[in-house]
Write an enzyme that holds these catalytic residues in place. Structure first.
Site, PDB file in Angstrom:
ATOM      1  N   ARG A 192       8.665 -12.140  -9.193  1.00  0.00           N
ATOM      2  CA  ARG A 192       7.803 -11.331  -8.299  1.00  0.00           C
ATOM      3  C   ARG A 192       8.396 -11.251  -6.888  1.00  0.00           C
ATOM      4  NH1 ARG A 192       6.864 -10.555 -12.487  1.00  0.00           N
ATOM      5  NH2 ARG A 192       4.971 -10.756 -13.714  1.00  0.00           N
ATOM      6  N   CYS A 222      -2.955  -9.566 -11.218  1.00  0.00           N
ATOM      7  CA  CYS A 222      -2.979 -11.004 -10.919  1.00  0.00           C
ATOM      8  C   CYS A 222      -2.997 -11.213  -9.411  1.00  0.00           C
ATOM      9  CB  CYS A 222      -1.756 -11.692 -11.519  1.00  0.00           C
ATOM     10  SG  CYS A 222      -1.903 -11.889 -13.293  1.00  0.00           S
ATOM     11  N   GLU A 258       0.021 -13.153  -5.011  1.00  0.00           N
ATOM     12  CA  GLU A 258       0.933 -12.099  -5.470  1.00  0.00           C
ATOM     13  C   GLU A 258       0.530 -10.788  -4.784  1.00  0.00           C
ATOM     14  OE1 GLU A 258       1.569 -11.945  -9.761  1.00  0.00           O
ATOM     15  OE2 GLU A 258       1.675  -9.760  -9.671  1.00  0.00           O
TER      16      GLU A 258
HETATM   17  C1  LIG Z   1      -5.013  -3.643 -14.246  1.00  0.00           C
HETATM   18  C2  LIG Z   1      -3.739  -4.101 -13.584  1.00  0.00           C
HETATM   19  C3  LIG Z   1      -2.758  -4.714 -14.343  1.00  0.00           C
HETATM   20  C4  LIG Z   1      -1.575  -5.162 -13.735  1.00  0.00           C
HETATM   21  N1  LIG Z   1      -0.625  -5.758 -14.521  1.00  0.00           N
HETATM   22  C5  LIG Z   1       0.521  -6.189 -13.947  1.00  0.00           C
HETATM   23  C6  LIG Z   1       1.533  -6.798 -14.746  1.00  0.00           C
HETATM   24  O1  LIG Z   1       1.419  -6.924 -15.961  1.00  0.00           O
HETATM   25  N2  LIG Z   1       2.659  -7.229 -14.121  1.00  0.00           N
HETATM   26  C7  LIG Z   1       2.838  -7.094 -12.775  1.00  0.00           C
HETATM   27  O2  LIG Z   1       3.891  -7.507 -12.264  1.00  0.00           O
HETATM   28  N3  LIG Z   1       1.903  -6.509 -11.999  1.00  0.00           N
HETATM   29  C8  LIG Z   1       0.759  -6.050 -12.547  1.00  0.00           C
HETATM   30  N4  LIG Z   1      -0.194  -5.452 -11.769  1.00  0.00           N
HETATM   31  C9  LIG Z   1       0.018  -5.334 -10.320  1.00  0.00           C
HETATM   32  C10 LIG Z   1       0.654  -3.996  -9.885  1.00  0.00           C
HETATM   33  O3  LIG Z   1       0.353  -2.982 -10.801  1.00  0.00           O
HETATM   34  C11 LIG Z   1       2.162  -4.091  -9.745  1.00  0.00           C
HETATM   35  O4  LIG Z   1       2.490  -5.095  -8.838  1.00  0.00           O
HETATM   36  C12 LIG Z   1       2.767  -2.759  -9.284  1.00  0.00           C
HETATM   37  O5  LIG Z   1       4.156  -2.824  -9.468  1.00  0.00           O
HETATM   38  C13 LIG Z   1       2.462  -2.409  -7.827  1.00  0.00           C
HETATM   39  O6  LIG Z   1       2.911  -1.078  -7.596  1.00  0.00           O
HETATM   40  P1  LIG Z   1       2.181  -0.117  -6.554  1.00  0.00           P
HETATM   41  O7  LIG Z   1       2.938   1.140  -6.484  1.00  0.00           O
HETATM   42  O8  LIG Z   1       0.746   0.012  -6.879  1.00  0.00           O
HETATM   43  O9  LIG Z   1       2.374  -0.938  -5.217  1.00  0.00           O
HETATM   44  P2  LIG Z   1       1.322  -1.076  -4.024  1.00  0.00           P
HETATM   45  O10 LIG Z   1       0.155  -1.865  -4.522  1.00  0.00           O
HETATM   46  O11 LIG Z   1       1.056   0.226  -3.404  1.00  0.00           O
HETATM   47  O12 LIG Z   1       2.158  -1.959  -3.013  1.00  0.00           O
HETATM   48  C14 LIG Z   1       2.509  -3.285  -3.323  1.00  0.00           C
HETATM   49  C15 LIG Z   1       3.543  -3.738  -2.287  1.00  0.00           C
HETATM   50  O13 LIG Z   1       4.731  -2.976  -2.482  1.00  0.00           O
HETATM   51  C16 LIG Z   1       5.123  -2.356  -1.261  1.00  0.00           C
HETATM   52  N5  LIG Z   1       5.719  -1.064  -1.614  1.00  0.00           N
HETATM   53  C17 LIG Z   1       5.218  -0.123  -2.454  1.00  0.00           C
HETATM   54  N6  LIG Z   1       6.062   0.915  -2.544  1.00  0.00           N
HETATM   55  C18 LIG Z   1       7.111   0.632  -1.734  1.00  0.00           C
HETATM   56  C19 LIG Z   1       8.311   1.325  -1.386  1.00  0.00           C
HETATM   57  N7  LIG Z   1       8.613   2.521  -1.898  1.00  0.00           N
HETATM   58  N8  LIG Z   1       9.160   0.737  -0.513  1.00  0.00           N
HETATM   59  C20 LIG Z   1       8.881  -0.483   0.015  1.00  0.00           C
HETATM   60  N9  LIG Z   1       7.765  -1.177  -0.271  1.00  0.00           N
HETATM   61  C21 LIG Z   1       6.891  -0.629  -1.144  1.00  0.00           C
HETATM   62  C22 LIG Z   1       3.844  -2.210  -0.455  1.00  0.00           C
HETATM   63  O14 LIG Z   1       4.113  -2.153   0.937  1.00  0.00           O
HETATM   64  C23 LIG Z   1       3.093  -3.477  -0.852  1.00  0.00           C
HETATM   65  O15 LIG Z   1       3.513  -4.551  -0.042  1.00  0.00           O
HETATM   66  C24 LIG Z   1      -1.383  -4.984 -12.350  1.00  0.00           C
HETATM   67  C25 LIG Z   1      -2.367  -4.340 -11.582  1.00  0.00           C
HETATM   68  C26 LIG Z   1      -3.529  -3.903 -12.191  1.00  0.00           C
HETATM   69  C27 LIG Z   1      -4.569  -3.202 -11.360  1.00  0.00           C
END
Ligand SMILES: Cc1cc2nc3c(=O)[nH]c(=O)nc-3n(C[C@H](O)[C@H](O)[C@H](O)COP(=O)(O)OP(=O)(O)OC[C@H]3O[C@@H](n4cnc5c(N)ncnc54)[C@H](O)[C@@H]3O)c2cc1C
Length: 316
Positions: free
Chosen positions: A166, A216, A310
């Site tokens: 992560r 998580c 996380e």
């Molecule tokens: C139901 C559910 C299930 C999930 N299952 C998993 C799983 O199995 N495994 C897992 O690892 N995660 C899981 N997650 C968490 C999440 O989906 C992941 O961490 C996902 O990769 C986050 O992506 P996002 O675009 O939504 O990021 P965001 O939530 O928008 O941002 C997360 C972080 O990334 C940064 N960020 C986003 N885009 C960029 C960019 N282009 N450049 C620089 N920084 C950036 C943001 O500033 C922030 O700090 C789950 C979430 C939910 C709601």
């Protein structure tokens, strides 16, 4: 350019619609960047006006402050994907779901683990998202990023991304991920689809997908790096099944203390997965932060283990 001159800039935008907890106050400024030039323009305008900015992907792993963000929130919208054989070139704003579907349609293997993973490619790279025994790093070839300080575009080979559990270099260098080249592998389309369905089913069985959450809340504990966890797995029969594992699941600790079902305001420790906080529409960031603090204190008291979040906090 001053901040107010950014074309299509929005003012006083509620962050509730942009994160999966549906909490948070207003962003003073809000901008949707559809390509890297728009992003560059917005970032340099923010810097010129001394306005802090926050990069948002799908908002599926963030907790937005009830006080909002006194600055510019930039939502990454670039969603271009192109293919050259087994190589996928994707912009950071593209959803992981779209990439999974593309791989499925083309019978390409490598993204099966991501079936059902919410959020964007940028978010997945930032936190090296993973599931079902694999992670984002495994399919990365190069990552393109924008350095907001120098204004330079950079290209990182996979080994330069410092991917870890992560974790990636982008968590510390604060550069903005623009896109990536992913290497997949031609495979049997039936087998790819079967694995995706299997992984999706695993999610449905183990995660509270019908409720609002941000996945998580805490990282699992890397046993080799945590003497208290190593001691537990070695000496406590309840933990012996993790003896040769790499991780002690944070959810297991939370469940063991009996915190499943604990409710504060509109937030509850999920009955299905103790590392998920599920929320209703009355939830606030304050409720979520309170329950996070309480879980950390209890786990520390009982197991002498410090849980690390996380989820990422949007705050000034
Ligand atoms: C139901 C559910 C299930 C999930 N299952 C998993 C799983 O199995 N495994 C897992 O690892 N995660 C899981 N997650 C968490 C999440 O989906 C992941 O961490 C996902 O990769 C986050 O992506 P996002 O675009 O939504 O990021 P965001 O939530 O928008 O941002 C997360 C972080 O990334 C940064 N960020 C986003 N885009 C960029 C960019 N282009 N450049 C620089 N920084 C950036 C943001 O500033 C922030 O700090 C789950 C979430 C939910 C709601």
């Amino acid at each position: 350019m001053a901040i107010n001159d950014i074309p299509n800039l929005r003012h006083a935008v509620s962050l509730k619609s942009y994160n999966t907890y549906r909490v948070g106050g207003e962003a003073k400024f809000f901008y949707e960047a559809h390509d890297w030039r728009a992003l560059e323009r917005a970032v340099s305008a923010a810097r010129e006006s001394s306005v802090p900015f926050y990069i948002l992907g799908g908002g599926t792993n963030v907790l937005a402050s009830d006080k909002g963000f006194d600055g510019l929130v930039i939502k990454m919208m670039a969603g271009k994907v192109s293919m050259a054989g087994e190589v996928m070139h994707a912009a950071s704003g593209v959803s992981m779901g779209a990439l999974v579907n593309k791989a499925k349609a083309l019978g390409l293997s490598g993204l099966e683990w991501a079936a059902g993973l919410p959020g964007t490619l940028g978010g997945a790279i930032y936190g090296n998202a993973g599931s079902c025994g694999s992670e984002t790093a495994n399919i990365m070839e190069t990552v393109e990023a924008f350095d907001p300080i120098s204004g330079r575009l950079k290209r990182y080979a996979k080994h330069e991304c410092e991917f870890g559990y992560r974790n990636s270099i982008f968590k510390s260098n604060k550069e903005i991920i623009l896109g990536a080249i992913l290497r997949l592998k031609k495979s049997d389309p039936e087998a790819v689809m079967k694995k995706m369905i299997e992984n999706m089913k695993f999610r449905q069985e183990h995660q509270p997908l019908s409720e609002m959450s941000a996945g998580c809340v805490f990282k699992n504990i890397e046993i080799a790096k945590c003497p208290a966890a190593a001691y537990l797995t070695e000496h406590n029969p309840e933990f012996s099944r993790f003896k040769s594992a790499r991780f002690l699941p944070a959810g297991f600790l939370i469940d063991n203390i009996g915190l499943k079902g604990l409710k504060i305001g509109g937030v509850e420790v999920s009955e299905r997965h103790a590392n998920f906080l599920v929320v209703n529409k009355n939830a606030t960031q304050e409720d979520i932060s309170w329950i996070i603090k309480m879980i950390k204190e209890k786990v520390s008291d009982v197991y002498k283990i410090n849980l690390e979040e996380e989820i990422q906090i949007i705050t000034n």
